[in-house]
Motif scaffolding. Structure first.
Motif, PDB file in Angstrom:
ATOM      1  N   GLU A 144       0.831  -1.207   0.000  1.00 48.47           N
ATOM      2  CA  GLU A 144       0.000   0.000   0.000  1.00 48.47           C
ATOM      3  C   GLU A 144       0.861   1.251   0.000  1.00 48.47           C
ATOM      4  O   GLU A 144       0.527   2.249  -0.653  1.00 48.47           O
ATOM      5  CB  GLU A 144      -0.928  -0.020   1.216  1.00 48.47           C
ATOM      6  CG  GLU A 144      -2.002  -1.108   1.134  1.00 48.47           C
ATOM      7  CD  GLU A 144      -2.775  -1.272   2.428  1.00 48.47           C
ATOM      8  OE1 GLU A 144      -2.415  -0.596   3.419  1.00 48.47           O
ATOM      9  OE2 GLU A 144      -3.714  -2.088   2.464  1.00 48.47           O
ATOM     10  N   GLU A 145       1.981   1.181   0.705  1.00 47.08           N
ATOM     11  CA  GLU A 145       2.907   2.313   0.716  1.00 47.08           C
ATOM     12  C   GLU A 145       3.514   2.512  -0.670  1.00 47.08           C
ATOM     13  O   GLU A 145       3.698   3.645  -1.122  1.00 47.08           O
ATOM     14  CB  GLU A 145       4.010   2.080   1.757  1.00 47.08           C
ATOM     15  CG  GLU A 145       4.954   3.253   1.953  1.00 47.08           C
ATOM     16  CD  GLU A 145       4.265   4.469   2.526  1.00 47.08           C
ATOM     17  OE1 GLU A 145       4.637   5.591   2.132  1.00 47.08           O
ATOM     18  OE2 GLU A 145       3.344   4.307   3.360  1.00 47.08           O
ATOM     19  N   TRP A 146       3.843   1.409  -1.342  1.00 40.44           N
ATOM     20  CA  TRP A 146       4.366   1.518  -2.709  1.00 40.44           C
ATOM     21  C   TRP A 146       3.343   2.164  -3.628  1.00 40.44           C
ATOM     22  O   TRP A 146       3.678   3.031  -4.430  1.00 40.44           O
ATOM     23  CB  TRP A 146       4.734   0.128  -3.247  1.00 40.44           C
ATOM     24  CG  TRP A 146       5.203   0.193  -4.675  1.00 40.44           C
ATOM     25  CD1 TRP A 146       6.453   0.477  -5.109  1.00 40.44           C
ATOM     26  CD2 TRP A 146       4.403   0.023  -5.852  1.00 40.44           C
ATOM     27  NE1 TRP A 146       6.505   0.484  -6.482  1.00 40.44           N
ATOM     28  CE2 TRP A 146       5.254   0.215  -6.966  1.00 40.44           C
ATOM     29  CE3 TRP A 146       3.058  -0.271  -6.065  1.00 40.44           C
ATOM     30  CZ2 TRP A 146       4.807   0.118  -8.277  1.00 40.44           C
ATOM     31  CZ3 TRP A 146       2.606  -0.372  -7.379  1.00 40.44           C
ATOM     32  CH2 TRP A 146       3.460  -0.177  -8.475  1.00 40.44           C
ATOM     33  N   ILE A 147       2.094   1.759  -3.518  1.00 36.80           N
ATOM     34  CA  ILE A 147       1.031   2.333  -4.347  1.00 36.80           C
ATOM     35  C   ILE A 147       0.917   3.833  -4.114  1.00 36.80           C
ATOM     36  O   ILE A 147       0.871   4.631  -5.068  1.00 36.80           O
ATOM     37  CB  ILE A 147      -0.318   1.636  -4.060  1.00 36.80           C
ATOM     38  CG1 ILE A 147      -0.284   0.189  -4.555  1.00 36.80           C
ATOM     39  CG2 ILE A 147      -1.476   2.401  -4.711  1.00 36.80           C
ATOM     40  CD1 ILE A 147      -1.488  -0.635  -4.133  1.00 36.80           C
ATOM     41  N   ASN A 148       0.891   4.232  -2.845  1.00 30.25           N
ATOM     42  CA  ASN A 148       0.789   5.658  -2.524  1.00 30.25           C
ATOM     43  C   ASN A 148       1.974   6.433  -3.068  1.00 30.25           C
ATOM     44  O   ASN A 148       1.827   7.523  -3.641  1.00 30.25           O
ATOM     45  CB  ASN A 148       0.693   5.851  -1.007  1.00 30.25           C
ATOM     46  CG  ASN A 148      -0.592   5.314  -0.419  1.00 30.25           C
ATOM     47  OD1 ASN A 148      -1.595   5.167  -1.127  1.00 30.25           O
ATOM     48  ND2 ASN A 148      -0.590   5.023   0.868  1.00 30.25           N
ATOM     49  N   THR A 149       3.161   5.854  -2.894  1.00 32.68           N
ATOM     50  CA  THR A 149       4.366   6.521  -3.377  1.00 32.68           C
ATOM     51  C   THR A 149       4.352   6.648  -4.894  1.00 32.68           C
ATOM     52  O   THR A 149       4.715   7.690  -5.457  1.00 32.68           O
ATOM     53  CB  THR A 149       5.622   5.752  -2.936  1.00 32.68           C
ATOM     54  OG1 THR A 149       5.645   5.675  -1.507  1.00 32.68           O
ATOM     55  CG2 THR A 149       6.889   6.437  -3.413  1.00 32.68           C
ATOM     56  N   GLN A 150       3.941   5.586  -5.583  1.00 34.83           N
ATOM     57  CA  GLN A 150       3.900   5.606  -7.037  1.00 34.83           C
ATOM     58  C   GLN A 150       2.918   6.649  -7.550  1.00 34.83           C
ATOM     59  O   GLN A 150       3.190   7.364  -8.524  1.00 34.83           O
ATOM     60  CB  GLN A 150       3.529   4.215  -7.573  1.00 34.83           C
ATOM     61  CG  GLN A 150       3.572   4.102  -9.089  1.00 34.83           C
ATOM     62  CD  GLN A 150       4.963   4.281  -9.673  1.00 34.83           C
ATOM     63  OE1 GLN A 150       5.955   3.967  -9.017  1.00 34.83           O
ATOM     64  NE2 GLN A 150       5.047   4.789 -10.892  1.00 34.83           N
ATOM     65  N   LEU A 151       1.763   6.756  -6.894  1.00 33.26           N
ATOM     66  CA  LEU A 151       0.762   7.748  -7.300  1.00 33.26           C
ATOM     67  C   LEU A 151       1.302   9.174  -7.178  1.00 33.26           C
ATOM     68  O   LEU A 151       1.164   9.988  -8.094  1.00 33.26           O
ATOM     69  CB  LEU A 151      -0.504   7.599  -6.445  1.00 33.26           C
ATOM     70  CG  LEU A 151      -1.376   6.375  -6.727  1.00 33.26           C
ATOM     71  CD1 LEU A 151      -2.423   6.207  -5.631  1.00 33.26           C
ATOM     72  CD2 LEU A 151      -2.053   6.493  -8.101  1.00 33.26           C
ATOM     73  N   VAL A 152       1.927   9.445  -6.047  1.00 27.26           N
ATOM     74  CA  VAL A 152       2.469  10.789  -5.830  1.00 27.26           C
ATOM     75  C   VAL A 152       3.660  11.031  -6.747  1.00 27.26           C
ATOM     76  O   VAL A 152       3.851  12.139  -7.273  1.00 27.26           O
ATOM     77  CB  VAL A 152       2.866  10.978  -4.355  1.00 27.26           C
ATOM     78  CG1 VAL A 152       3.478  12.363  -4.140  1.00 27.26           C
ATOM     79  CG2 VAL A 152       1.649  10.810  -3.451  1.00 27.26           C
ATOM     80  N   TYR A 153       4.459   9.979  -6.993  1.00 28.10           N
ATOM     81  CA  TYR A 153       5.591  10.099  -7.901  1.00 28.10           C
ATOM     82  C   TYR A 153       5.132  10.488  -9.297  1.00 28.10           C
ATOM     83  O   TYR A 153       5.685  11.405  -9.935  1.00 28.10           O
ATOM     84  CB  TYR A 153       6.366   8.785  -7.949  1.00 28.10           C
ATOM     85  CG  TYR A 153       7.271   8.656  -9.147  1.00 28.10           C
ATOM     86  CD1 TYR A 153       8.437   9.410  -9.238  1.00 28.10           C
ATOM     87  CD2 TYR A 153       6.947   7.801 -10.210  1.00 28.10           C
ATOM     88  CE1 TYR A 153       9.259   9.313 -10.344  1.00 28.10           C
ATOM     89  CE2 TYR A 153       7.764   7.702 -11.312  1.00 28.10           C
ATOM     90  CZ  TYR A 153       8.932   8.451 -11.379  1.00 28.10           C
ATOM     91  OH  TYR A 153       9.732   8.361 -12.483  1.00 28.10           O
ATOM     92  N   GLU A 154       4.103   9.812  -9.797  1.00 28.16           N
ATOM     93  CA  GLU A 154       3.594  10.121 -11.135  1.00 28.16           C
ATOM     94  C   GLU A 154       3.023  11.533 -11.197  1.00 28.16           C
ATOM     95  O   GLU A 154       3.169  12.228 -12.211  1.00 28.16           O
ATOM     96  CB  GLU A 154       2.556   9.082 -11.544  1.00 28.16           C
ATOM     97  CG  GLU A 154       3.155   7.695 -11.773  1.00 28.16           C
ATOM     98  CD  GLU A 154       2.159   6.685 -12.303  1.00 28.16           C
ATOM     99  OE1 GLU A 154       1.044   7.079 -12.686  1.00 28.16           O
ATOM    100  OE2 GLU A 154       2.497   5.478 -12.348  1.00 28.16           O
ATOM    101  N   ALA A 155       2.408  11.962 -10.105  1.00 29.06           N
ATOM    102  CA  ALA A 155       1.903  13.341 -10.060  1.00 29.06           C
ATOM    103  C   ALA A 155       3.050  14.341 -10.094  1.00 29.06           C
ATOM    104  O   ALA A 155       2.958  15.401 -10.742  1.00 29.06           O
ATOM    105  CB  ALA A 155       1.060  13.543  -8.802  1.00 29.06           C
ATOM    106  N   SER A 156       4.161  13.992  -9.410  1.00 33.97           N
ATOM    107  CA  SER A 156       5.312  14.894  -9.410  1.00 33.97           C
ATOM    108  C   SER A 156       5.946  14.975 -10.799  1.00 33.97           C
ATOM    109  O   SER A 156       6.416  16.029 -11.220  1.00 33.97           O
ATOM    110  CB  SER A 156       6.349  14.422  -8.377  1.00 33.97           C
ATOM    111  OG  SER A 156       7.027  13.261  -8.824  1.00 33.97           O
ATOM    112  N   LYS A 157       5.974  13.831 -11.515  1.00 31.98           N
ATOM    113  CA  LYS A 157       6.516  13.834 -12.874  1.00 31.98           C
ATOM    114  C   LYS A 157       5.656  14.690 -13.793  1.00 31.98           C
ATOM    115  O   LYS A 157       6.165  15.400 -14.674  1.00 31.98           O
ATOM    116  CB  LYS A 157       6.580  12.397 -13.403  1.00 31.98           C
ATOM    117  CG  LYS A 157       7.601  11.523 -12.703  1.00 31.98           C
ATOM    118  CD  LYS A 157       9.029  11.854 -13.099  1.00 31.98           C
ATOM    119  CE  LYS A 157       9.350  11.333 -14.485  1.00 31.98           C
ATOM    120  NZ  LYS A 157      10.782  11.530 -14.840  1.00 31.98           N
ATOM    121  N   ALA A 158       4.342  14.628 -13.588  1.00 35.07           N
ATOM    122  CA  ALA A 158       3.427  15.425 -14.414  1.00 35.07           C
ATOM    123  C   ALA A 158       3.671  16.915 -14.219  1.00 35.07           C
ATOM    124  O   ALA A 158       3.464  17.718 -15.134  1.00 35.07           O
ATOM    125  CB  ALA A 158       1.980  15.064 -14.075  1.00 35.07           C
TER     126      ALA A 158
END
Length: 274
Positions: free
Chosen positions: A62-76
């Motif tokens: 779940e932590e990986w999922i949250n991190t990935q979501l925020v990571y993709e938002a940061s890339k955007a």
């Protein structure tokens, strides 16, 4: 230990995000858009000597999922192009690679025998079965510590010197007194300090000058009392083995770092620090 494992996974994420468009190799246990997290990825980040229950592994996913979501938002938002962020990423990469090499250098080294563990317990049996109350004076340099130590030896008052010279602002106003009793093994971040404190034989006695990461200390034993329950070898054997292993590995690491320093050009300007 849980914090360590979570941190390891988060560090792993930083260095795996560039491969998210490749077909995942292994058993996929989570996906976010085009990014996949595999069972093999997770298991690689958990030290082999630790057993993690399934519910804790689920929390990591779940932590990986949250991190990935925020990571993709940061890339955007092109956060990774920011100059300050790039500097921090380079620092993180440097720290990760240094830790990885250090881990490989220490692998299989610093092993402790059962005899060494038992011997340590016998030498410190009194310490394991007592609690101490202490005061200390923290100085910035060895020279300051020696001057303060000489004043104490000549009979000057410990409380007055602590209030006047100690760099520990939390305890200085109270004459250097630490707020509670400590059991042996509790001061895991300053083992040198603990060893010096417990080595004081008599109440009212002083330690020699002891150096830690915080500076130079003179310790005074205020009181010693027995623990409520007797501590046996079975109670602390595993703890002793971990401590001795860590101590051996630290000595190995320090020796290795000293050898690296001899072949490097190192320049410092401590005088500029304020």
């Amino acid at each position: 230990m849980k914090t360590f494992m979570l941190s390891a996974i988060l560090i792993f994420l930083v260095f795996s995000i560039g491969c998210e468009n490749k077909a995942p190799e292994g058993t996929v246990i989570a996906k976010v858009n085009n990014a996949a997290f595999t069972l093999e990825d997770l298991n690689e980040q958990i030290p082999p000597y630790i057993t993690v229950p399934a519910d804790r592994k689920q929390a990591f996913i779940e932590e990986w999922i949250n991190t990935q979501l925020v990571y993709e938002a940061s890339k955007a938002k092109a956060i990774d192009k920011d100059e300050k962020v790039q500097k921090k990423l380079k620092l993180l990469e440097k720290q990760f690679l240094a830790n990885e090499l250090l881990s490989r250098h220490l692998e299989g080294k610093g092993e402790v025998t059962d005899f060494e563990v038992k011997e340590y317990f016998e030498e410190h049996k009194r310490d394991f079965n007592s609690q101490i109350k202490i005061a200390h004076i923290l100085l910035a340099t060895e020279e300051e510590a020696k001057k303060t130590f000489d004043k104490l030896k000549s009979g000057e008052d410990f409380i007055t010197l602590a209030r006047t010279f100690s760099r520990d602002s939390i305890t200085a106003t109270n004459g250097g007194l630490l707020p509670r009793y400590f059991g042996f093994g509790e001061m895991i971040d300053t083992p040198e300090f603990e060893a010096a404190a417990f080595a004081i034989e008599n109440v009212g006695g002083l330690s020699d000058i002891v150096k830690t990461n915080y500076g130079y200390h003179v310790v005074k034993l205020i009181d010693r009392k027995p623990t409520k329950e007797k501590v046996t070898f079975e109670d602390v054997g595993a703890q002793i083995k971990q401590y001795l292993t860590t101590k051996k590995q630290k000595n190995i690491m320090d020796t290795w770092l000293d050898s690296l320093k001899t072949s490097a050009n190192i320049e410092t300007h401590y005088d500029l620090l304020k």
